[in-house]
Design an enzyme around this catalytic site. Sequence first.
Site, short mmCIF file in Angstrom:
data_model
loop_
_atom_site.label_atom_id
_atom_site.label_comp_id
_atom_site.label_asym_id
_atom_site.label_seq_id
_atom_site.Cartn_x
_atom_site.Cartn_y
_atom_site.Cartn_z
N THR A 1 -3.15 -15.09 65.05
CA THR A 1 -3.52 -15.18 66.47
C THR A 1 -3.96 -13.83 67.03
OG1 THR A 1 -1.22 -14.86 67.17
CG2 THR A 1 -1.98 -17.13 66.90
N HIS B 1 -1.16 -6.90 61.04
CA HIS B 1 0.26 -6.75 61.35
C HIS B 1 1.09 -7.43 60.28
CE1 HIS B 1 -1.25 -10.32 63.47
NE2 HIS B 1 -0.08 -10.88 63.28
N HIS C 1 4.71 -9.09 59.66
CA HIS C 1 5.94 -9.62 60.23
C HIS C 1 7.08 -9.28 59.27
CE1 HIS C 1 3.96 -12.61 63.05
NE2 HIS C 1 2.98 -12.48 62.17
N HIS D 1 -7.24 0.49 64.30
CA HIS D 1 -7.56 -0.93 64.38
C HIS D 1 -8.17 -1.41 63.07
CE1 HIS D 1 -8.52 -4.81 66.19
NE2 HIS D 1 -9.60 -4.76 65.42
N ASN E 1 -0.48 -12.83 58.21
CA ASN E 1 -1.38 -13.97 58.32
C ASN E 1 -2.82 -13.47 58.39
OD1 ASN E 1 0.68 -15.98 58.41
ND2 ASN E 1 1.10 -15.40 60.52
#
Length: 112
Positions: free
Chosen positions: A93, A98, A100, A45, A85
Site C-alpha cells: 500500500t 519497507h 515489516h 526513496h 510486500n
Amino acid sequence: MDCLFCKIIAGEIPSSKVYEDDMVYAFNDIDPQAPVHILIIPKEHIASVNEVNESNSAVVAHIFEVAAKLAKEKGLEDGYRIVTNIGDDAGQTVKHLHFHMMGGRSFGWPAG
Ligand code: AMP
Ligand code: ZN
C-alpha cells in the site's frame, strides 16, 4: 514527492520512532499485526524491491543488521518474521521500500 514514508522520515508526519541512523529509519506500525510490529525503511526513496540495484543495495544489508539489533533489544529470542510486500498482488500500500518486523506471537506458514 508525495510519499507517506518520505514525509515520516522528514518529520512532516509524526511517527513512533524506534531507531534511526544516517541510512535507515524504524518506527512502530500504526496498525500492528503482532505485539511487536516495526517498519524498517531506507531514508533514500526506493519504491520496492523491484527498484533495488547495485547502486542502492547496501542499505538493504544494513536494514537486516538493524533488524538483528532490534530483535535483541525487543527480546524476540523465540523468533520473529520479516516481510516486504511488492506490488498489488502482495498488497503493497505504501510505495516506499519497507520491511515489516513482527514478533511476540507465533505465525502460520505459508502466509496469507
Ligand atoms: P504495506 O501494506 O506492506 O505497504 O505496509 C504499509 C504499512 O504501513 C501498513 O502495515 C500500515 O499499517 C503502515 N502505515 C500506514 N500509515 C502509517 C503511519 N502513518 N505510521 C505508521 N505506519 C503506517
Ligand atoms: Zn518515499
